[in-house]
Design a protein around this motif. Structure first.
Motif, PDB file in Angstrom:
ATOM      1  N   TYR A 177     -40.032 -35.202  48.318  1.00 51.23           N
ATOM      2  CA  TYR A 177     -40.326 -36.188  49.469  1.00 51.23           C
ATOM      3  C   TYR A 177     -40.468 -37.633  48.712  1.00 51.23           C
ATOM      4  CZ  TYR A 177     -40.685 -32.166  52.577  1.00 51.23           C
ATOM      5  OH  TYR A 177     -40.527 -31.135  53.457  1.00 51.23           O
ATOM      6  N   ARG A 178     -40.450 -37.624  47.592  1.00 49.35           N
ATOM      7  CA  ARG A 178     -40.575 -39.119  46.868  1.00 49.35           C
ATOM      8  C   ARG A 178     -39.430 -40.015  47.165  1.00 49.35           C
ATOM      9  NH1 ARG A 178     -42.463 -36.723  41.127  1.00 49.35           N
ATOM     10  NH2 ARG A 178     -44.323 -35.487  42.050  1.00 49.35           N
ATOM     11  N   LYS A 179     -39.731 -41.364  47.052  1.00 48.27           N
ATOM     12  CA  LYS A 179     -38.720 -42.354  47.404  1.00 48.27           C
ATOM     13  C   LYS A 179     -37.993 -42.281  48.702  1.00 48.27           C
ATOM     14  CE  LYS A 179     -37.365 -42.690  42.720  1.00 48.27           C
ATOM     15  NZ  LYS A 179     -37.820 -43.720  42.152  1.00 48.27           N
ATOM     16  N   GLN A 180     -39.092 -41.629  49.645  1.00 47.54           N
ATOM     17  CA  GLN A 180     -38.719 -41.738  51.027  1.00 47.54           C
ATOM     18  C   GLN A 180     -39.966 -42.648  51.983  1.00 47.54           C
ATOM     19  OE1 GLN A 180     -37.870 -37.674  52.746  1.00 47.54           O
ATOM     20  NE2 GLN A 180     -37.173 -37.109  50.634  1.00 47.54           N
ATOM     21  N   GLY A 181     -40.426 -43.341  51.144  1.00 47.22           N
ATOM     22  CA  GLY A 181     -41.950 -44.204  51.815  1.00 47.22           C
ATOM     23  C   GLY A 181     -42.861 -43.429  52.303  1.00 47.22           C
ATOM     24  N   VAL A 182     -42.852 -41.943  51.632  1.00 46.90           N
ATOM     25  CA  VAL A 182     -44.219 -41.075  52.327  1.00 46.90           C
ATOM     26  C   VAL A 182     -45.419 -41.710  51.535  1.00 46.90           C
ATOM     27  CG1 VAL A 182     -45.186 -38.867  51.895  1.00 46.90           C
ATOM     28  CG2 VAL A 182     -42.865 -39.077  52.415  1.00 46.90           C
ATOM     29  N   ALA A 183     -45.519 -42.315  50.027  1.00 48.24           N
ATOM     30  CA  ALA A 183     -46.473 -42.391  49.441  1.00 48.24           C
ATOM     31  C   ALA A 183     -47.019 -43.988  49.990  1.00 48.24           C
ATOM     32  CB  ALA A 183     -46.264 -42.609  48.137  1.00 48.24           C
ATOM     33  N   GLN A 184     -45.895 -44.812  50.294  1.00 52.34           N
ATOM     34  CA  GLN A 184     -46.375 -46.010  51.091  1.00 52.34           C
ATOM     35  C   GLN A 184     -47.065 -45.946  52.486  1.00 52.34           C
ATOM     36  OE1 GLN A 184     -43.097 -48.878  51.899  1.00 52.34           O
ATOM     37  NE2 GLN A 184     -44.415 -50.638  51.506  1.00 52.34           N
ATOM     38  N   GLN A 185     -46.576 -45.041  53.207  1.00 55.84           N
ATOM     39  CA  GLN A 185     -47.142 -44.846  54.309  1.00 55.84           C
ATOM     40  C   GLN A 185     -48.368 -44.169  54.449  1.00 55.84           C
ATOM     41  OE1 GLN A 185     -45.849 -46.074  57.627  1.00 55.84           O
ATOM     42  NE2 GLN A 185     -48.241 -45.532  57.977  1.00 55.84           N
ATOM     43  N   MET A 186     -48.640 -43.437  53.361  1.00 57.01           N
ATOM     44  CA  MET A 186     -49.940 -42.626  52.994  1.00 57.01           C
ATOM     45  C   MET A 186     -51.001 -43.928  52.669  1.00 57.01           C
ATOM     46  SD  MET A 186     -49.152 -39.134  51.354  1.00 57.01           S
ATOM     47  CE  MET A 186     -50.756 -38.803  51.007  1.00 57.01           C
ATOM     48  N   LEU A 202     -53.626 -39.670  44.661  1.00 56.27           N
ATOM     49  CA  LEU A 202     -52.364 -40.024  45.537  1.00 56.27           C
ATOM     50  C   LEU A 202     -51.171 -39.009  44.755  1.00 56.27           C
ATOM     51  CD1 LEU A 202     -50.739 -41.241  47.910  1.00 56.27           C
ATOM     52  CD2 LEU A 202     -50.205 -43.039  46.098  1.00 56.27           C
ATOM     53  N   VAL A 203     -50.625 -38.151  45.599  1.00 53.07           N
ATOM     54  CA  VAL A 203     -49.500 -37.405  45.090  1.00 53.07           C
ATOM     55  C   VAL A 203     -48.523 -36.998  46.226  1.00 53.07           C
ATOM     56  CG1 VAL A 203     -51.037 -35.223  45.428  1.00 53.07           C
ATOM     57  CG2 VAL A 203     -49.104 -35.258  43.736  1.00 53.07           C
ATOM     58  N   VAL A 204     -47.369 -37.088  46.026  1.00 49.23           N
ATOM     59  CA  VAL A 204     -46.314 -36.721  46.936  1.00 49.23           C
ATOM     60  C   VAL A 204     -45.617 -35.563  46.154  1.00 49.23           C
ATOM     61  CG1 VAL A 204     -44.181 -37.615  48.179  1.00 49.23           C
ATOM     62  CG2 VAL A 204     -46.212 -38.833  47.993  1.00 49.23           C
ATOM     63  N   ALA A 205     -45.357 -34.196  46.953  1.00 52.00           N
ATOM     64  CA  ALA A 205     -44.386 -33.575  46.458  1.00 52.00           C
ATOM     65  C   ALA A 205     -42.833 -34.199  45.994  1.00 52.00           C
ATOM     66  CB  ALA A 205     -43.946 -32.265  47.615  1.00 52.00           C
ATOM     67  N   LYS A 206     -42.311 -33.410  44.744  1.00 47.39           N
ATOM     68  CA  LYS A 206     -41.303 -34.157  44.336  1.00 47.39           C
ATOM     69  C   LYS A 206     -40.008 -34.306  45.199  1.00 47.39           C
ATOM     70  CE  LYS A 206     -39.860 -33.410  39.690  1.00 47.39           C
ATOM     71  NZ  LYS A 206     -39.694 -32.746  38.535  1.00 47.39           N
ATOM     72  N   LEU A 263     -50.720 -34.692  54.178  1.00 49.07           N
ATOM     73  CA  LEU A 263     -49.639 -34.744  54.954  1.00 49.07           C
ATOM     74  C   LEU A 263     -48.713 -33.347  54.816  1.00 49.07           C
ATOM     75  CD1 LEU A 263     -47.996 -36.678  56.622  1.00 49.07           C
ATOM     76  CD2 LEU A 263     -46.810 -37.389  54.625  1.00 49.07           C
ATOM     77  N   PHE A 264     -48.401 -32.905  55.914  1.00 49.27           N
ATOM     78  CA  PHE A 264     -47.672 -31.648  55.967  1.00 49.27           C
ATOM     79  C   PHE A 264     -46.382 -31.919  56.774  1.00 49.27           C
ATOM     80  CE2 PHE A 264     -52.037 -30.470  55.665  1.00 49.27           C
ATOM     81  CZ  PHE A 264     -52.169 -29.278  54.974  1.00 49.27           C
ATOM     82  N   ASP A 265     -45.505 -31.128  56.240  1.00 52.09           N
ATOM     83  CA  ASP A 265     -44.044 -30.784  56.698  1.00 52.09           C
ATOM     84  C   ASP A 265     -43.995 -29.275  57.134  1.00 52.09           C
ATOM     85  OD1 ASP A 265     -41.682 -30.857  57.651  1.00 52.09           O
ATOM     86  OD2 ASP A 265     -40.480 -31.517  55.947  1.00 52.09           O
ATOM     87  N   GLN A 266     -43.964 -29.099  58.330  1.00 50.78           N
ATOM     88  CA  GLN A 266     -44.198 -27.686  58.906  1.00 50.78           C
ATOM     89  C   GLN A 266     -45.799 -27.322  58.344  1.00 50.78           C
ATOM     90  OE1 GLN A 266     -41.989 -26.095  60.786  1.00 50.78           O
ATOM     91  NE2 GLN A 266     -40.736 -28.031  60.988  1.00 50.78           N
ATOM     92  N   GLN A 267     -45.661 -26.289  57.522  1.00 52.33           N
ATOM     93  CA  GLN A 267     -46.913 -25.648  56.833  1.00 52.33           C
ATOM     94  C   GLN A 267     -47.063 -26.103  55.457  1.00 52.33           C
ATOM     95  OE1 GLN A 267     -48.221 -21.901  58.051  1.00 52.33           O
ATOM     96  NE2 GLN A 267     -48.029 -22.390  60.183  1.00 52.33           N
ATOM     97  N   ALA A 268     -46.074 -26.977  54.751  1.00 49.89           N
ATOM     98  CA  ALA A 268     -46.202 -27.135  53.558  1.00 49.89           C
ATOM     99  C   ALA A 268     -46.784 -28.330  53.193  1.00 49.89           C
ATOM    100  CB  ALA A 268     -44.822 -27.236  53.058  1.00 49.89           C
ATOM    101  N   LEU A 269     -47.711 -28.385  52.561  1.00 54.93           N
ATOM    102  CA  LEU A 269     -48.439 -29.896  52.066  1.00 54.93           C
ATOM    103  C   LEU A 269     -47.772 -30.466  51.091  1.00 54.93           C
ATOM    104  CD1 LEU A 269     -51.175 -31.409  51.689  1.00 54.93           C
ATOM    105  CD2 LEU A 269     -51.604 -30.216  49.767  1.00 54.93           C
ATOM    106  N   ILE A 270     -47.158 -31.666  51.560  1.00 51.69           N
ATOM    107  CA  ILE A 270     -46.174 -32.447  50.759  1.00 51.69           C
ATOM    108  C   ILE A 270     -46.806 -33.854  50.290  1.00 51.69           C
ATOM    109  CG2 ILE A 270     -44.316 -31.961  52.198  1.00 51.69           C
ATOM    110  CD1 ILE A 270     -44.222 -34.689  53.646  1.00 51.69           C
ATOM    111  N   GLY A 271     -47.957 -34.207  50.817  1.00 52.51           N
ATOM    112  CA  GLY A 271     -48.960 -35.624  50.171  1.00 52.51           C
ATOM    113  C   GLY A 271     -50.201 -35.232  50.446  1.00 52.51           C
TER     114      GLY A 271
END
Length: 120
Positions: free
Chosen positions: A56-65, A50-54, A23-31
Motif C-alpha cells: 500500500y506504499r506510494k499510494q498516499g496512505v501515509a500522507q493521509q494518515m 507510522l507504518v504502512v504495509a508494503k 487503517l484497514f482494507d477489508q480485515q487486513a491492517l494496512i496502516g
C-alpha cells in the motif's frame, strides 16, 4: 521491525494513554500510527510508529494518515506543537507536511533519525 532489521524491544510506556490510528482494507491492517497527547496543556504532541504495509506504499496512505493525525492534534490540542522522530530518508516527506528538522541526526536501532517539529 523485521523489514528494517531493527529487532529490539521498544517499550516506552506511552501506548496505554496514546491514540492509535489503524487503517484497514477489508480485515487486513494496512496502516498504523500513534499519537501521544501532551502531558499538560501546551506540552508537545508526539507522533510516531507510522507504518504502512508494503503493498500500500506510494499510494498516499501515509500522507493521509499523517494529515488525519495533524488535524486531530490541531483540533484537540490547539496550543501544542507536534514532534516526531523521522528516519533520515523520510525528512522530505515530513517537510511536505509542514515539519522542520530540529537538531542533529542520531542512530535509533541501527537507523539514522532526526527530530522534527511542527508549530501549533
Amino acid at each position: 521491525m523485521i523489514e528494517q532489521n531493527s529487532l529490539y524491544r521498544d517499550l516506552d510506556g506511552y501506548d496505554e494513554n496514546a491514540w492509535h490510528l489503524m487503517l484497514f482494507d477489508q480485515q487486513a491492517l494496512i496502516g498504523y500510527a500513534r499519537l501521544v497527547p501532551p502531558e499538560r496543556p501546551g506540552d508537545v504532541v508526539k507522533l510516531g510508529r507510522l507504518v504502512v504495509a508494503k503493498n500500500y506504499r506510494k499510494q498516499g496512505v501515509a500522507q493521509q494518515m499523517m494529515k488525519t493525525l495533524i488535524q486531530f492534534s490541531s483540533k484537540d490540542f490547539p496550543n501544542s506543537d507536534i514532534t516526531l522522530s523521522a528516519q533520515i530518508h523520510l525528512t522530505e516527506f515530513y517537510s511536505g507536511l509542514g515539519f522542520k528538522v530540529r537538531g542533529e541526526s542520531y542512530d535509533d536501532g541501527g537507523i539514522e533519525h532526526v527530530d522534527m517539529f511542527k508549530t501549533a
